[in-house]
Design an enzyme around this catalytic site. Structure first.
Site, PDB file in Angstrom:
ATOM      1  N   LYS A 100       1.002  -1.336  -0.212  1.00 48.68           N
ATOM      2  CA  LYS A 100       0.084   0.243   0.034  1.00 48.68           C
ATOM      3  C   LYS A 100       0.969   1.213   0.030  1.00 48.68           C
ATOM      4  CE  LYS A 100      -2.543   1.488   3.624  1.00 48.68           C
ATOM      5  NZ  LYS A 100      -2.557   3.009   3.892  1.00 48.68           N
ATOM      6  N   ASP A 131      -3.366   4.446  -1.897  1.00 51.10           N
ATOM      7  CA  ASP A 131      -4.575   4.842  -0.668  1.00 51.10           C
ATOM      8  C   ASP A 131      -4.412   6.276  -0.604  1.00 51.10           C
ATOM      9  OD1 ASP A 131      -6.342   4.581   1.150  1.00 51.10           O
ATOM     10  OD2 ASP A 131      -4.886   4.185   2.888  1.00 51.10           O
ATOM     11  N   LYS A 176      -7.160   8.429  -0.939  1.00 48.64           N
ATOM     12  CA  LYS A 176      -8.228   8.486  -0.428  1.00 48.64           C
ATOM     13  C   LYS A 176      -8.917  10.074  -0.910  1.00 48.64           C
ATOM     14  CE  LYS A 176      -8.005   6.636   4.075  1.00 48.64           C
ATOM     15  NZ  LYS A 176      -6.438   6.135   4.096  1.00 48.64           N
ATOM     16  N   ASP A 226     -13.441  14.898  -3.896  1.00 54.84           N
ATOM     17  CA  ASP A 226     -13.769  15.972  -4.479  1.00 54.84           C
ATOM     18  C   ASP A 226     -14.780  16.137  -5.274  1.00 54.84           C
ATOM     19  OD1 ASP A 226     -12.881  18.658  -5.764  1.00 54.84           O
ATOM     20  OD2 ASP A 226     -10.802  18.016  -5.151  1.00 54.84           O
ATOM     21  N   THR A 266     -11.620   5.029  10.372  1.00 51.14           N
ATOM     22  CA  THR A 266     -11.856   4.507  11.811  1.00 51.14           C
ATOM     23  C   THR A 266     -11.337   5.290  13.010  1.00 51.14           C
ATOM     24  OG1 THR A 266      -9.743   3.225  11.070  1.00 51.14           O
ATOM     25  CG2 THR A 266     -12.027   2.291  10.929  1.00 51.14           C
ATOM     26  N   ARG A 280       2.245  -2.545  11.255  1.00 47.79           N
ATOM     27  CA  ARG A 280       3.242  -2.451  12.215  1.00 47.79           C
ATOM     28  C   ARG A 280       3.647  -3.878  12.667  1.00 47.79           C
ATOM     29  NH1 ARG A 280       0.961   2.652  15.090  1.00 47.79           N
ATOM     30  NH2 ARG A 280      -0.922   1.659  13.957  1.00 47.79           N
TER      31      ARG A 280
HETATM   32  O1  C5P Z   1       0.614  -0.421  11.405  1.00 50.48           O
HETATM   33  P1  C5P Z   1      -0.883  -0.566  11.017  1.00 50.48           P
HETATM   34  O2  C5P Z   1      -1.197  -2.021  11.016  1.00 50.48           O
HETATM   35  O3  C5P Z   1      -1.903   0.020  12.183  1.00 50.48           O
HETATM   36  O4  C5P Z   1      -1.216  -0.214   9.715  1.00 50.48           O
HETATM   37  C1  C5P Z   1      -2.525   0.153   9.126  1.00 50.48           C
HETATM   38  C2  C5P Z   1      -2.435   0.935   7.859  1.00 50.48           C
HETATM   39  O5  C5P Z   1      -3.905   1.089   7.450  1.00 50.48           O
HETATM   40  C3  C5P Z   1      -1.924   2.090   7.815  1.00 50.48           C
HETATM   41  O6  C5P Z   1      -1.317   2.266   6.582  1.00 50.48           O
HETATM   42  C4  C5P Z   1      -3.130   3.237   8.110  1.00 50.48           C
HETATM   43  O7  C5P Z   1      -3.082   4.377   7.593  1.00 50.48           O
HETATM   44  C5  C5P Z   1      -4.341   2.309   7.405  1.00 50.48           C
HETATM   45  N1  C5P Z   1      -5.279   2.597   7.721  1.00 50.48           N
HETATM   46  C6  C5P Z   1      -6.167   2.462   8.986  1.00 50.48           C
HETATM   47  N2  C5P Z   1      -7.433   2.528   9.147  1.00 50.48           N
HETATM   48  C7  C5P Z   1      -8.125   3.090   8.187  1.00 50.48           C
HETATM   49  C8  C5P Z   1      -7.674   3.207   6.961  1.00 50.48           C
HETATM   50  C9  C5P Z   1      -6.343   3.093   6.841  1.00 50.48           C
HETATM   51  O8  C5P Z   1      -5.461   1.743   9.786  1.00 50.48           O
HETATM   52  N3  C5P Z   1      -9.455   3.257   8.316  1.00 50.48           N
END
Ligand code: C5P
Length: 237
Positions: free
Chosen positions: A35, A62, A64, A67, A126, A218
């Protein structure tokens, strides 16, 4: 064709530069789907997409987009020409904009001989709580009801999927059926730190709930051995 566990994991390149992104790609050769978000795209530019394509990786762009219809369509068309696999737009842009985005993405991809991307609608971020929805945004619906409405709107506009929290999978499947592609962040194996994600689910539980793809950052990227963490998650799924 059924996808393997490894094919269903999307690893976010949440890093500030192309050099850092390439270092991460090199550390997890088994990861096939990556991503690219706003930070990396704004700092490294579209060349990072070429880097991923040259390594035969699938790409979730991604950015997002949100517009007016004409601008959204132009942006989605431009993104589709890169040959990305998934692309995000905000559902509250509305039906006319979502339809225009979908049509533009397909037309632009076809014009350059690329497979059209699957557009994914972001319903409610979220990071927003029920409280902010009610008191800041003044939305007079329960959070899940609002998510369901926006997912239906996206589906009615021809959009192929949604990004959602694992907790919302059941509610979205209830109103949109099984064909909508659901991509879920907020996924944590039991052995990983939760970090700033509030409502998490394990990879196996998210798949059983009906997710098609999982964005897992992570727990993989910050592990001492990212390739081993990736393999362990695949095994657990
Ligand atoms: O490190 P982690 O598993 O929390 O990363 C989740 C990824 O998904 C990050 O790139 C975060 O920006 C993205 N994301 C999220 N919640 C969303 C949309 C995208 O955690 N609603």
């Amino acid at each position: 064709m059924s996808l393997s566990a490894a094919d269903r994991i999307i690893v976010p390149l949440d890093v500030p530069s192309a050099e850092d992104a390439i270092a991460l790609l090199d550390r997890i050769p088994a990861a096939s789907f990556w991503k690219v978000g706003l930070e990396l795209f704004v700092s490294a530019g579209p060349e990072i997409l070429q880097t991923l394509k040259s390594r035969n990786k699938k790409i979730f762009l991604d950015l997002k987009f949100h517009d007016i219809p004409n601008t959204l369509a132009g942006a989605c068309g431009a993104a589709a020409r890169y040959g990305v696999d998934f692309l995000t737009v905000h559902a509250p842009a509305g039906k006319v904009a979502l339809e225009a985005a979908q049509q533009a993405a397909v037309a632009a991809a076809v014009a350059v001989g690329q497979e059209p991307p699957t557009l994914l609608a972001v319903t409610v971020l979220t990071s927003l709580s029920s409280r902010s929805l009610a008191f800041e945004l003044k939305i007079p619906l329960e959070l899940l009801d609002y998510v369901q409405q926006l997912a239906l709107l996206a589906q009615d506009s021809g959009i192929g999927g949604c990004v959602c929290s694992p907790q919302e999978i059941g509610g979205i499947r209830q109103v949109c059926g099984k064909d909508l592609v659901l991509v879920c962040p907020g996924v944590r194996p039991t052995w990983a730190a939760q970090g700033d994600q509030q409502r998490v689910m394990t990879p196996g539980a998210a798949l059983r709930a009906g997710a098609n793809y999982l964005v897992i950052g992570r727990p993989i990227t910050q592990a001492a051995d990212p390739a081993a963490a990736f393999a362990r998650i695949c095994d657990e799924m």
